[in-house]
Design a protein around this motif. Structure first.
Motif, PDB file in Angstrom:
ATOM      1  N   GLU A   2       0.843  -1.211   0.000  1.00  0.00           N
ATOM      2  CA  GLU A   2       0.000   0.000   0.000  1.00  0.00           C
ATOM      3  C   GLU A   2       0.873   1.255   0.000  1.00  0.00           C
ATOM      4  O   GLU A   2       0.573   2.227  -0.708  1.00  0.00           O
ATOM      5  CB  GLU A   2      -0.935   0.022   1.215  1.00  0.00           C
ATOM      6  N   ASP A   3       1.938   1.239   0.799  1.00  0.00           N
ATOM      7  CA  ASP A   3       2.841   2.395   0.842  1.00  0.00           C
ATOM      8  C   ASP A   3       3.518   2.592  -0.507  1.00  0.00           C
ATOM      9  O   ASP A   3       3.608   3.708  -1.023  1.00  0.00           O
ATOM     10  CB  ASP A   3       3.913   2.204   1.932  1.00  0.00           C
ATOM     11  N   TRP A   4       4.011   1.495  -1.082  1.00  0.00           N
ATOM     12  CA  TRP A   4       4.654   1.557  -2.403  1.00  0.00           C
ATOM     13  C   TRP A   4       3.672   2.101  -3.446  1.00  0.00           C
ATOM     14  O   TRP A   4       4.007   2.973  -4.252  1.00  0.00           O
ATOM     15  CB  TRP A   4       5.126   0.150  -2.819  1.00  0.00           C
ATOM     16  N   PHE A   5       2.445   1.577  -3.388  1.00  0.00           N
ATOM     17  CA  PHE A   5       1.431   1.943  -4.382  1.00  0.00           C
ATOM     18  C   PHE A   5       1.084   3.427  -4.283  1.00  0.00           C
ATOM     19  O   PHE A   5       0.989   4.120  -5.305  1.00  0.00           O
ATOM     20  CB  PHE A   5       0.183   1.077  -4.173  1.00  0.00           C
ATOM     21  N   SER A   6       0.931   3.932  -3.062  1.00  0.00           N
ATOM     22  CA  SER A   6       0.611   5.357  -2.873  1.00  0.00           C
ATOM     23  C   SER A   6       1.730   6.233  -3.419  1.00  0.00           C
ATOM     24  O   SER A   6       1.469   7.253  -4.066  1.00  0.00           O
ATOM     25  CB  SER A   6       0.392   5.662  -1.391  1.00  0.00           C
TER      26      SER A   6
END
Length: 293
Positions: A183-187
């Motif tokens: 999720e962090d990578w995607f954001s």
């Protein structure tokens, strides 16, 4: 890449490199797309279908089979992937009804996309989240519809589950931590996209904002219990390997050690040998219709 976001950033990716993996993933997920296509078949009888962001054409060719009178066009910005789609269509005996069209969705209708339309069904799976302005992208796709035509957007659902919570090695809850890292990578990936616009990811609302009438949202399940076939195991190995490569910098050393063991072909606790690996995945499809004027 057996998680809910394709593991890639379209701005600096050699998409062609991922052709085999994209094809492998879509083949494993085919039961999901078959269910989605069947649901769509009960709503409409399209003569012309566009698969926008088609990649290697696994869904394109599936639609050609499910809708035996329709002409289906794979639309993608990567010519190497469209060549795979062509080869696949020929191999599956639907080459006469499957075409390809090179266009970049990020350029809107002016980027060669309008020439692909109009169509009765426009399908887009996991392509929109690579565009900075997803609302504008939905409007662009809506602009390809004939009156009465439908737009189906395959985005959202649940991250894949593959492993028991406690693996017997490392700290329990590895997949939950992979989700957080992803999720962090995607954001960060989204924030770095050209024309990035922060927006509520309410897909039905985006479809409505593009002037379409809601048909509905449905979620389709892929449930492959243990023991898995060698093919699906190999797919999960390449997916987990890709995740380790992408997310490694965000994970604690202990989790990296666990991933290394899971990916080791000779380790009894690894993905290739352990009896308890499974695949459970839910994928949502949002559908809306262009009204007859």
């Amino acid at each position: 890449m057996a998680h809910h976001h394709h593991a890639h950033d379209s701005t600096d990716m050699d998409w062609e490199l991922f052709g085999p993996m994209l094809e492998q993933e879509a083949e494993v997920y085919t039961p999901i797309f078959e269910q989605a296509a069947e649901w769509l078949r009960r709503q409409l009888a399209p003569t012309r279908i566009l698969d926008v962001g088609s990649g290697p054409g696994v869904i394109t060719t599936l639609f050609a089979k499910v809708f035996p009178t329709a002409e289906v066009t794979a639309v993608d910005s990567t010519e190497g992937l469209l060549r795979r789609a062509d080869d696949r269509a020929a191999r599956l005996g639907v080459g006469d009804r499957v075409g390809t069209h090179v266009a970049d969705l990020s350029e809107g209708l002016s980027g060669g996309l309008s020439a692909a339309g109009p169509a009765d069904l426009v399908w887009s799976s996991k392509a929109l989240h690579h565009l900075g302005d997803q609302t504008a992208a939905v409007r662009t796709l809506a602009g390809l519809l004939r009156p009465g035509g439908m737009l189906a957007v395959s985005e959202g659902g649940l991250p894949a589950r593959r492993l028991p919570r406690d693996l017997g090695i490392g700290r329990p809850g590895l997949e939950a931590r992979l989700d957080v890292a992803n999720e962090d990578w995607f954001s960060e990936m989204r924030t770095g996209l050209p024309d990035h616009r922060a927006e509520v990811e309410d897909w039905p609302a985006m479809l409505a904002a593009a002037g379409l009438e809601t048909v509905g949202s449905r979620t389709f399940l892929l449930d492959l219990p243990a023991p898995l076939s060698p093919e699906v195991r190999e797919f999960l190995c390449s997916a987990l390997d890709r995740q380790r490569e992408m997310l490694g910098g965000r994970l604690p050393a202990e989790d990296l050690e666990t991933l290394d063991r899971l990916l080791d072909p000779h380790d009894e606790a690894g993905l290739r040998k352990r009896p308890d690996v499974f695949l459970l995945k839910a994928q949502t499809v949002h559908v809306a219709r262009l009204a007859h004027s």
